[in-house]
Design an enzyme around this catalytic site. Structure first.
Site, PDB file in Angstrom:
ATOM      1  N   ARG A 182      87.024 127.393  51.571  1.00 27.39           N
ATOM      2  CA  ARG A 182      87.410 126.391  52.566  1.00 27.39           C
ATOM      3  C   ARG A 182      86.389 126.360  53.704  1.00 27.39           C
ATOM      4  O   ARG A 182      86.031 125.297  54.207  1.00 27.39           O
ATOM      5  CB  ARG A 182      88.812 126.689  53.115  1.00 27.39           C
ATOM      6  N   CYS A 240      91.786 129.637  62.089  1.00 33.96           N
ATOM      7  CA  CYS A 240      92.099 129.578  60.664  1.00 33.96           C
ATOM      8  C   CYS A 240      92.438 128.134  60.331  1.00 33.96           C
ATOM      9  O   CYS A 240      91.776 127.214  60.790  1.00 33.96           O
ATOM     10  CB  CYS A 240      93.229 130.536  60.326  1.00 33.96           C
TER      11      CYS A 240
END
Length: 285
Positions: A182, A240
């Site tokens: 990611r 995050c």
């Protein structure tokens, strides 16, 4: 004060003269499910069996505000958070231990919120519920549960917004706690676009724990973060996807003896604005 507690230490504290308030924060990230598969229900899991005396806390409703421009898990309204903690029996003069189903992310979010808003004694059960070897309870505390007196007062430090995160990525160390793919922008199952904040360094949360879900020894964590540039005199921040797994990385840094701030909006907020720059690939820049 250590930020984590072992199951054996918790068992001893629960029968000691000043037992902690126990918070059960079982939660899983809501992503697309197979057709017909029911979503994870933390409250049902709690009712099926929890550490005796624990009170269930709902991450989505009590540890976060409604999803929106501030991300998927923005800060809750402090008045509502304080009321939820008091209902759970949290007082400023009583220790608190938080646990979840073992991943540690949700427990860390509760730990971070309580610490950031001024509670002096909060720890996370290392390894979560799977590490607990004692009996479980299925009954739910009723009205007899004594209400606590905790009043949240946010700290001046420890929290980043988007602009501060962007600055820290250049002037200090900003760690991206998501999975490497990611960060690199190879996949993005949730947010508008993949990639990372320019200057941020990839530091997946999963590398902070062993196969049993427990944190690596403090010296190993310290060496890991120092290799990423998080030295003793460096300002450190973490983000995050939505400020949950990032809280777990802030907790890991605390175990390593390194203070760090959390960008709560994280990638879900950053990537929602097409005007913000996005970097892809393994290079921070």
């Amino acid at each position: 004060m250590n930020a984590i507690i072992s199951a054996s230490e918790l068992a001893s504290d629960l029968v000691g003269p000043n037992p902690p308030v126990l918070l059960d924060v079982r939660w899983q990230l809501s992503v697309a499910k197979a057709a017909g598969e029911p979503p994870f229900d933390g409250r049902t899991e709690y009712a099926a069996g929890h550490i005796p005396g624990a009170v269930y806390v709902d991450l989505d409703r009590e540890l976060a505000g409604p999803a929106g421009t501030g991300g998927r898990h923005p800060l809750p309204e402090l008045a509502e958070f304080g009321a939820a903690m008091r209902r759970a029996g949290v007082s400023s003069g009583t220790p608190v231990v938080v646990y979840d189903g073992g991943q540690g992310w949700a427990a860390a979010r509760a730990w971070w919120l309580l610490r950031w808003t001024g509670h002096p004694d909060v720890r996370v059960l290392d390894g979560g519920l799977p590490s607990w070897q004692g009996p479980l309870q299925s009954s739910v505390p009723g009205p007899a549960l004594a209400e606590g007196d905790f009043e949240p007062v946010p700290a001046a430090a420890g929290l980043l917004d988007a602009d501060a995160a962007a600055t820290l990525a250049r002037a200090g160390v900003l760690l991206d706690a998501r999975a490497g793919e990611r960060y690199r922008g190879e996949v993005e199952p949730i947010d508008r676009v993949g990639g990372h904040i320019p200057g941020a360094r990839s530091a997946p949360t999963t590398d902070n724990v062993g196969p049993d879900g427990r944190f690596l020894p403090a010296e190993e964590l310290n060496a890991r973060f120092k290799a990423l540039g998080a030295g003793d005199d460096t300002e450190v921040g973490v983000y995050c996807g939505s400020g949950v797994s990032g809280a777990h990385e802030v907790l890991a840094l605390a175990v390593a003896g390194i203070p760090a701030a959390l960008y709560v909006g994280s990638w879900s907020e950053w990537s929602s604005d097409p005007e913000r720059p996005v970097a892809v690939g393994p290079d921070p820049q």
